[in-house]
Design an enzyme around this catalytic site. Structure first.
Site, mmCIF file in Angstrom:
data_model
loop_
_atom_site.group_PDB
_atom_site.id
_atom_site.type_symbol
_atom_site.label_atom_id
_atom_site.label_comp_id
_atom_site.label_asym_id
_atom_site.label_seq_id
_atom_site.Cartn_x
_atom_site.Cartn_y
_atom_site.Cartn_z
ATOM 1 N N GLU A 175 -5.505 7.556 -1.832
ATOM 2 C CA GLU A 175 -5.790 6.394 -0.998
ATOM 3 C C GLU A 175 -6.585 5.306 -1.720
ATOM 4 O O GLU A 175 -6.389 4.116 -1.476
ATOM 5 C CB GLU A 175 -6.532 6.832 0.273
ATOM 6 C CG GLU A 175 -5.745 7.785 1.164
ATOM 7 C CD GLU A 175 -4.432 7.175 1.666
ATOM 8 O OE1 GLU A 175 -4.211 5.965 1.469
ATOM 9 O OE2 GLU A 175 -3.640 7.916 2.255
ATOM 10 N N HIS A 220 1.910 4.419 -3.037
ATOM 11 C CA HIS A 220 1.833 5.882 -2.920
ATOM 12 C C HIS A 220 2.990 6.588 -3.629
ATOM 13 O O HIS A 220 2.900 7.785 -3.899
ATOM 14 C CB HIS A 220 1.815 6.291 -1.446
ATOM 15 C CG HIS A 220 0.471 6.196 -0.811
ATOM 16 N ND1 HIS A 220 -0.658 6.746 -1.384
ATOM 17 C CD2 HIS A 220 0.063 5.621 0.362
ATOM 18 C CE1 HIS A 220 -1.692 6.523 -0.597
ATOM 19 N NE2 HIS A 220 -1.295 5.832 0.458
ATOM 20 N N HIS A 238 0.838 -1.212 0.000
ATOM 21 C CA HIS A 238 0.000 0.000 0.000
ATOM 22 C C HIS A 238 0.868 1.255 0.000
ATOM 23 O O HIS A 238 0.644 2.184 -0.797
ATOM 24 C CB HIS A 238 -0.915 -0.016 1.227
ATOM 25 C CG HIS A 238 -1.848 1.155 1.305
ATOM 26 N ND1 HIS A 238 -3.167 1.076 0.925
ATOM 27 C CD2 HIS A 238 -1.660 2.437 1.719
ATOM 28 C CE1 HIS A 238 -3.746 2.254 1.095
ATOM 29 N NE2 HIS A 238 -2.852 3.102 1.588
ATOM 30 N N GLU A 239 1.865 1.298 0.869
ATOM 31 C CA GLU A 239 2.705 2.493 0.972
ATOM 32 C C GLU A 239 3.606 2.646 -0.251
ATOM 33 O O GLU A 239 3.872 3.762 -0.699
ATOM 34 C CB GLU A 239 3.538 2.444 2.251
ATOM 35 C CG GLU A 239 2.735 2.317 3.540
ATOM 36 C CD GLU A 239 1.644 3.370 3.693
ATOM 37 O OE1 GLU A 239 1.773 4.465 3.096
ATOM 38 O OE2 GLU A 239 0.651 3.101 4.399
#
Length: 776
Positions: A509, A490, A486-487
């Site tokens: 997000e 980004h 997930h990170e």
């Protein structure tokens, strides 16, 4: 009629007048003091005149005055003040401003012996009336507004960049007479030439930014602070073009500042870190917070020996000893990004390293070979990038082939073993999976830090650095891997591609939530059927969370595009607000994660995942380094796949069904029952039935011991276990002994944080039942 909001309570104001002056580069020079819990020092800001101002336009001068009047009305109710400054207190640490770029390439352009010579003179600022009393003074001075909160600003001064040795190369031929007006023009001309240098001269640019930041001051500027802003002017200067384009601000943070967290790590050592709080970085340094203010930065940070400084920077900094017990750390970035993405963490971190070089080499050999289809087509990179000029990795042939960028892991001493067991091995797998999905990594390196236990999220991504909660470490690799994915996502969505309006959080997000599943499946090298099963199970879990959140939150906070057709619009000065940015409950909501995820998932299912991911890669190539609105992505996607237009799928219909309304989108309601057909979900349903039957038997024969071989329970995946516990929580009565059986069967105390959270809820409910029974 729309509900009237208190702008100081509900909406977060972005005060900076970026239309008139735009920060292009920050130079921070700071000391970290753990005793006083203060970060203090100076910041130099280099400006370019804003796009909305034309020097020769009389209308422009009128707009400056209008903006000045408007700002005085918007500013906080605190009294305007300009403190008298003792210059000696501000200049005591300037002897440590050495230029110290890490790496051999940078050293060629640096001057290691250059020091700051502080020759500032106090300007004798007299009173607060000088700042904003237009009626008495009759002036029309231009007012520079920066975003600032919870800072003690000590002094603001113009920087004499013309005094830097060798800076004449940035000046056009002019006849100097010594007049102050011409000197001011010369300084601004130098800054303009410096900030507009071409990308292939970035090292030279960084070198002169450093030396200009160390130049002496040439006059203090008038300033005042409000709740949300720092306002600066120079007497007699009426236009942004004539305002000093290089200023230095001396300041201190406050221990209670909302951008900075002072705490202790898990080993009991003091540390400090910043994070994307509701007010971003304005309590760390005065800055321009609107997303449009894309800038580069460099920072020198001094702290006591024994502490490690990690930061959003392209270089892996090595400390330089300045004097006994004091180390200096230097970082820089050459890719312009919003100031809110700047992050710093100072603590007694330990670097976690691989046990052997062979192990590292084997991992990287296996991952570098995985090339996405986009990377094999050189035509993707023949065009010119659409962003402002900077040294772009998408135009670097070597970077385009780099599946795993260099990475490091840091943690407090007590968590070193846990990080080595799972996290260190997962990073190259997740980086390679991300590369196989989206192509070129936007950033050249990555640090991963396990932050203290008071960190309020599972993770946070900033340029070149990821914060992870210690909660992701227990329970195997599942939660750690998914959160890491997930990170990492980004880096593309949230950092390399940002939202032009922060109310569209889903652009960051929602994409990261959708992509974490894609990355994690590839990192695990799952089969097609395994991928489909896990993603259907995950969709059901997210559906349940979204349903619960919609039922228990205000409708206005469920809208992904709360400004609707006004999204992305700014005032004439460039100021704006983040809708509901200060509402406390919004911090804990996941609606922009979940609805954004389901929108992207719906589009992928409609278009076909292969075509959808190909379009996603094209979007990355076209828009990296830029700010976007929802329609930029949706328009490109539908234009790239024109057959969808005939099905009635349009940007307007997506706005209406997904982004501009509260509640669960209508297309998602129709899909809700399909997940129950998933084999992994059906397996959980069977196990739930067994546990409900077990619960009934325990209640009927509470005095008898149950035979362990009466029921055979299947082993479950982590997400299956979460679904099982959530389903059991829906039962009205649960026996206390049931938790013991659950604990023994699934070893709940060893599971990851998500399963552990449900376990604690089960325990609380059972404990409450026991109390009620005792009372009866």
């Amino acid at each position: 009629m729309e509900t009237q909001l208190d702008p100081m309570k509900d909406d977060l104001p972005l005060m900076a007048n970026t239309s008139y002056m735009l920060v292009k580069h920050y130079v921070l020079d700071l000391d970290v003091d753990f005793k006083s819990k203060v970060i203090e020092g100076s910041i130099v800001l280099f400006f370019e005149t804003g796009s909305q101002y034309k020097k020769t336009s009389s209308a422009g001068k009128e707009s400056c005055q209008s903006q000045f009047d408007e700002t005085c009305k918007m500013r906080a109710s605190e009294p305007c003040h300009i403190p008298m400054i003792n210059v000696s207190t501000c200049s005591s640490k300037t002897e440590y401003n050495d230029f110290a770029v890490s790496g051999t390439e940078e050293e060629a352009t640096s001057d290691e012996n250059s020091n700051h010579s502080n020759n500032e003179q106090a300007s004798g600022i007299s009173s607060s009336k000088d700042c904003c009393d237009i009626e008495n003074h009759g002036n029309k001075d231009f007012l520079l507004i920066l975003d600032c909160c919870d800072l003690s600003v000590l002094k603001v001064e113009e920087v004499d960049v013309a005094a830097v040795s060798g800076i004449e190369k940035f000046t056009r031929p002019v006849k100097l007479t010594g007049a102050s007006k011409e000197l001011e023009n010369l300084r601004n001309q130098i800054v303009h030439e410096l900030v507009t240098l071409p990308a292939d001269r970035w090292k030279e640019q960084l070198y002169y930014f450093t030396h200009c930041s160390q130049a002496p001051g040439c006059g203090e500027l008038l300033f005042s602070t409000g709740t949300w802003s720092l306002e600066i002017r120079k007497s007699g200067i009426q236009t942004p073009a004539d305002f000093p384009h290089a200023i230095r601000i001396w300041y201190k943070t406050k221990p209670e500042g909302r951008s900075v967290t002072w705490t202790t790590d898990q080993s009991g050592r003091p540390c400090v870190y910043t994070m994307g709080s509701p007010i971003n970085n304005r309590a760390l340094f005065p800055c321009q917070e609107p997303p449009i203010a894309l800038s580069t930065w460099q920072a020198s940070v001094r702290t006591a020996a024994g502490f490690v400084v990690l930061m959003s920077g392209e270089n892996s900094a090595e400390p330089v000893q300045l004097r006994e017990g004091i180390l200096n750390w230097y970082y820089y970035v050459s890719m312009p990004m919003p100031a809110s993405t700047f992050t710093i963490a100072v603590g007694c971190w330990q670097e976690v390293k691989q046990q052997s070089f062979k192990q590292t080499a084997a991992i990287e050999t296996n991952t570098v070979c995985s090339l996405p289809s986009s990377q094999t087509d050189s035509r993707w990179h023949e065009g010119v990038c659409g962003h402002v000029e900077y040294p772009c990795r998408f135009q670097n042939p070597a970077a385009r082939l780099q599946a795993v960028i260099p990475y490091r892991v840091f943690a407090p001493w007590c968590l070193m073993e846990s990080c080595e067991e799972y996290l260190l091995q997962l990073i190259p797998q997740c980086l390679s999976a991300a590369y196989a999905t989206l192509g070129t990594h936007p950033f050249s390196r990555l640090d991963v830090l396990i932050v203290p236990s008071n960190f309020s999220s599972l993770g946070m991504a900033s340029p070149h650095i990821i914060f992870l909660s210690q909660s992701v470490l227990p329970g195997g690799s599942h939660l750690c891997g998914t959160r890491l994915c997930h990170e990492i996502a980004h880096a593309w969505f949230g950092l390399a591609i940002g939202a032009r309006d922060w109310t569209e959080e889903w652009i960051s997000e929602g994409f990261a939530t959708f992509l974490e599943d894609i990355f994690w499946a590839r990192a695990q090298q799952l089969s097609h059927d395994e991928i489909k099963g896990q993603q259907e199970l995950k969709a059901l879990l997210r559906w349940r969370r979204l349903r619960d959140e919609v039922q228990n939150s205000e409708e206005e906070l469920q809208v992904l595009r709360p400004k609707k057709e006004s999204t992305g619009e700014l005032s004439e000065s460039g100021a704006s607000v983040v809708k509901y940015g200060l509402k406390a409950e919004k911090i804990f909501m996941q609606v922009h994660y979940l609805k954004g995820y389901f929108l992207l998932r719906s589009l992928a299912r409609t278009i076909g995942e292969v075509s959808y991911l190909a379009s996603l890669r094209k979007f990355v190539v076209k828009f990296h380094g830029q700010l976007v609105l929802s329609q930029d992505f949706l328009s490109m996607l539908l234009e790239d796949i024109p057959k969808q237009k005939g099905s009635g799928l349009t940007v307007e219909s997506i706005f209406q069904n997904w982004l501009d309304t509260s509640g669960i989108p209508k297309p998602l309601l129709e899909e809700g029952e399909t997940w129950k057909e998933c084999q992994l979900v059906q397996q959980v349903s069977g196990e739930v039935t067994k546990w409900i039957q077990t619960n009934r038997r325990i209640r009927k024969s509470s005095k008898k011991k149950m035979k362990q071989d009466e029921v055979v329970f299947q082993q479950l995946l982590p997400d299956q276990l979460v679904l099982l516990l959530e389903s059991l929580l829906e039962e009205k009565t649960l026996c206390p002994k049931l938790l013991q059986c659950l604990e023994r069967t699934y070893r709940l105390r060893e599971q990851d944080a998500e399963a552990g959270c449900r376990c604690r809820v089960c325990l609380k409910r059972i404990t409450d039942l026991e109390k009620i029974c005792c009372a009866l």
